[in-house]
Motif scaffolding. Structure first.
Motif, short mmCIF file in Angstrom:
data_model
loop_
_atom_site.label_atom_id
_atom_site.label_comp_id
_atom_site.label_asym_id
_atom_site.label_seq_id
_atom_site.Cartn_x
_atom_site.Cartn_y
_atom_site.Cartn_z
N PRO A 1 -6.14 5.21 -7.54
CA PRO A 1 -5.75 3.45 -8.22
C PRO A 1 -4.29 3.44 -8.39
O PRO A 1 -3.41 4.76 -8.75
CB PRO A 1 -6.27 4.31 -10.25
CG PRO A 1 -5.85 5.72 -9.72
CD PRO A 1 -6.05 6.29 -8.28
N THR A 2 -4.21 2.59 -7.97
CA THR A 2 -2.53 1.46 -8.23
C THR A 2 -2.63 0.65 -9.32
O THR A 2 -3.75 0.37 -9.75
CB THR A 2 -2.22 1.02 -6.94
OG1 THR A 2 -3.45 -0.15 -6.07
CG2 THR A 2 -2.22 1.89 -5.46
N ASP A 3 -1.23 0.67 -9.60
CA ASP A 3 -0.74 -1.07 -10.09
C ASP A 3 -1.63 -2.11 -9.54
O ASP A 3 -1.33 -1.97 -8.28
CB ASP A 3 0.32 -0.95 -10.51
CG ASP A 3 0.77 0.04 -11.62
OD1 ASP A 3 2.14 1.21 -11.59
OD2 ASP A 3 0.44 0.93 -12.69
N HIS A 4 -1.68 -2.68 -10.84
CA HIS A 4 -2.00 -4.00 -10.10
C HIS A 4 -0.54 -5.28 -10.55
O HIS A 4 0.39 -5.33 -10.99
CB HIS A 4 -3.71 -4.81 -11.43
CG HIS A 4 -4.09 -4.49 -11.47
ND1 HIS A 4 -5.66 -4.33 -9.69
CD2 HIS A 4 -4.86 -3.56 -12.10
CE1 HIS A 4 -6.28 -3.48 -9.94
NE2 HIS A 4 -6.22 -3.07 -11.40
N ASN A 5 -0.07 -4.66 -9.21
CA ASN A 5 0.83 -5.65 -8.90
C ASN A 5 1.28 -6.89 -7.63
O ASN A 5 1.08 -6.58 -6.76
CB ASN A 5 2.42 -4.63 -7.70
CG ASN A 5 3.28 -4.71 -8.12
OD1 ASN A 5 3.70 -6.04 -8.16
ND2 ASN A 5 4.05 -3.79 -7.98
N THR A 6 1.51 -7.68 -8.20
CA THR A 6 0.88 -9.31 -7.68
C THR A 6 1.82 -9.31 -6.31
O THR A 6 1.53 -9.42 -5.49
CB THR A 6 1.56 -10.46 -8.10
OG1 THR A 6 3.00 -10.30 -8.91
CG2 THR A 6 0.97 -9.97 -9.63
N ARG A 7 3.12 -7.78 -6.22
CA ARG A 7 4.06 -8.09 -5.35
C ARG A 7 3.51 -7.13 -4.19
O ARG A 7 4.24 -7.56 -2.56
CB ARG A 7 5.14 -8.09 -5.33
CG ARG A 7 6.19 -9.30 -5.93
CD ARG A 7 7.50 -9.17 -6.66
NE ARG A 7 7.60 -8.23 -7.23
CZ ARG A 7 8.59 -8.04 -8.32
NH1 ARG A 7 9.33 -8.21 -8.24
NH2 ARG A 7 8.53 -7.42 -9.50
N CYS A 8 2.91 -6.26 -4.22
CA CYS A 8 2.79 -4.95 -3.50
C CYS A 8 1.25 -5.55 -3.25
O CYS A 8 0.24 -4.75 -4.38
CB CYS A 8 3.08 -3.58 -4.72
SG CYS A 8 2.72 -1.90 -3.17
N HIS A 9 0.66 -4.61 -1.90
CA HIS A 9 -1.06 -4.77 -2.11
C HIS A 9 -0.60 -3.25 -1.23
O HIS A 9 -1.73 -4.07 -0.52
CB HIS A 9 -1.56 -6.33 -1.75
CG HIS A 9 -1.22 -7.15 -2.41
ND1 HIS A 9 -1.55 -7.47 -3.11
CD2 HIS A 9 -0.21 -8.64 -1.67
CE1 HIS A 9 -1.20 -8.92 -3.30
NE2 HIS A 9 -0.14 -9.01 -2.99
N ARG A 10 0.19 -2.91 -1.25
CA ARG A 10 -0.31 -1.12 -0.95
C ARG A 10 -1.28 -0.74 -1.10
O ARG A 10 -1.78 -0.48 -2.58
CB ARG A 10 0.95 -0.35 -1.05
CG ARG A 10 0.77 1.19 0.04
CD ARG A 10 2.56 1.41 -0.48
NE ARG A 10 2.54 3.15 0.20
CZ ARG A 10 1.54 4.34 0.30
NH1 ARG A 10 1.11 3.59 -0.75
NH2 ARG A 10 2.02 4.99 0.53
N VAL A 11 -1.81 -0.09 -0.40
CA VAL A 11 -3.81 1.38 -0.40
C VAL A 11 -3.48 2.21 -0.01
O VAL A 11 -2.78 2.21 1.69
CB VAL A 11 -4.61 -0.15 0.45
CG1 VAL A 11 -5.81 1.38 -0.42
CG2 VAL A 11 -5.24 -0.79 -0.08
N PRO A 12 -3.25 3.04 -0.87
CA PRO A 12 -3.00 4.36 -0.58
C PRO A 12 -3.98 5.09 0.43
O PRO A 12 -4.70 4.51 0.43
CB PRO A 12 -2.58 5.27 -1.57
CG PRO A 12 -2.50 4.70 -3.18
CD PRO A 12 -2.96 3.25 -2.32
N SER A 13 -3.33 5.90 1.15
CA SER A 13 -4.38 6.58 2.43
C SER A 13 -5.33 7.91 1.91
O SER A 13 -4.38 8.91 0.21
CB SER A 13 -3.79 7.13 3.72
OG SER A 13 -3.05 8.18 3.66
N PRO A 14 -6.58 8.40 2.40
CA PRO A 14 -7.10 9.19 1.79
C PRO A 14 -5.84 10.70 1.81
O PRO A 14 -5.64 11.63 0.79
CB PRO A 14 -7.49 9.92 2.43
CG PRO A 14 -7.96 8.65 3.02
CD PRO A 14 -7.26 7.99 3.61
#
Length: 177
Positions: free
Chosen positions: A3-16
């Protein structure tokens, strides 16, 4: 999926292969080293950022005016030894991004596991991680650099617990914060 923070500037999705920093079992000193390493990597990737100065300041604030610069140089030496041995790009996360900085890349995880292992006397684990980081290339000088870093860390005293007797011995006084 992490899970990631809902950051409007960063749309990074972590890899497995990535993990959250908070689940990595780092102590406060290791978190500082990770951030300093990321700042060095950012400086390598974007020289105009001069992030290496932030790495030096960070280690000096955390480890003190005497130990901080030594630790910063030993960390840089370990990074350089690894960088010179690797053939591919080292994946790192931006230290200033609130979302990205909470996630460890696979390379950062291996790097920090090697530091943790050397600090805990588990050199065989460190050797394995360093071998993977160095992609099977020569690792003896890289392990030596990690051991040197671990030695100065073992002698370092965080600023919060510095006593005045150390400063009195050098004729210096620590200004109140």
């Amino acid at each position: 999926m992490i899970p990631t923070d809902h950051n409007t500037r960063c749309h990074r999705v972590p890899s497995p292969k990535e993990t959250l920093c908070k689940s990595a079992g780092f102590d406060n000193h290791e978190h500082i080293l990770l951030t300093a390493a990321r700042l060095y990597f950012q400086s390598f990737a974007e020289p105009h950022s001069q992030s290496w100065m932030q790495a030096l300041s960070l280690t000096q604030v955390h480890f003190g005016q005497f130990d901080g610069p030594i630790i910063a140089i030993r960390l840089l030496t370990a990074l350089q030894a690894m960088r010179c041995t690797r053939r591919s790009i080292f994946g790192f996360n931006a230290p200033q991004c609130a979302t990205c900085s909470k996630v460890l890349t696979e390379h950062e995880r291996r790097f920090m596991t090697a530091i943790q292992s050397v600090r805990r006397g588990q050199n065989s684990v460190a050797q394995l991680e360093i071998m993977l980081l160095c992609e099977g290339n020569e690792t003896e000088h890289v392990l030596a650099a990690f051991i040197d870093l671990s030695c100065v860390l073992a002698c370092a005293i965080p600023v919060a617990v510095h006593d005045t007797s150390r400063h009195a011995q050098t004729g210096l006084s620590q200004s109140p914060s």
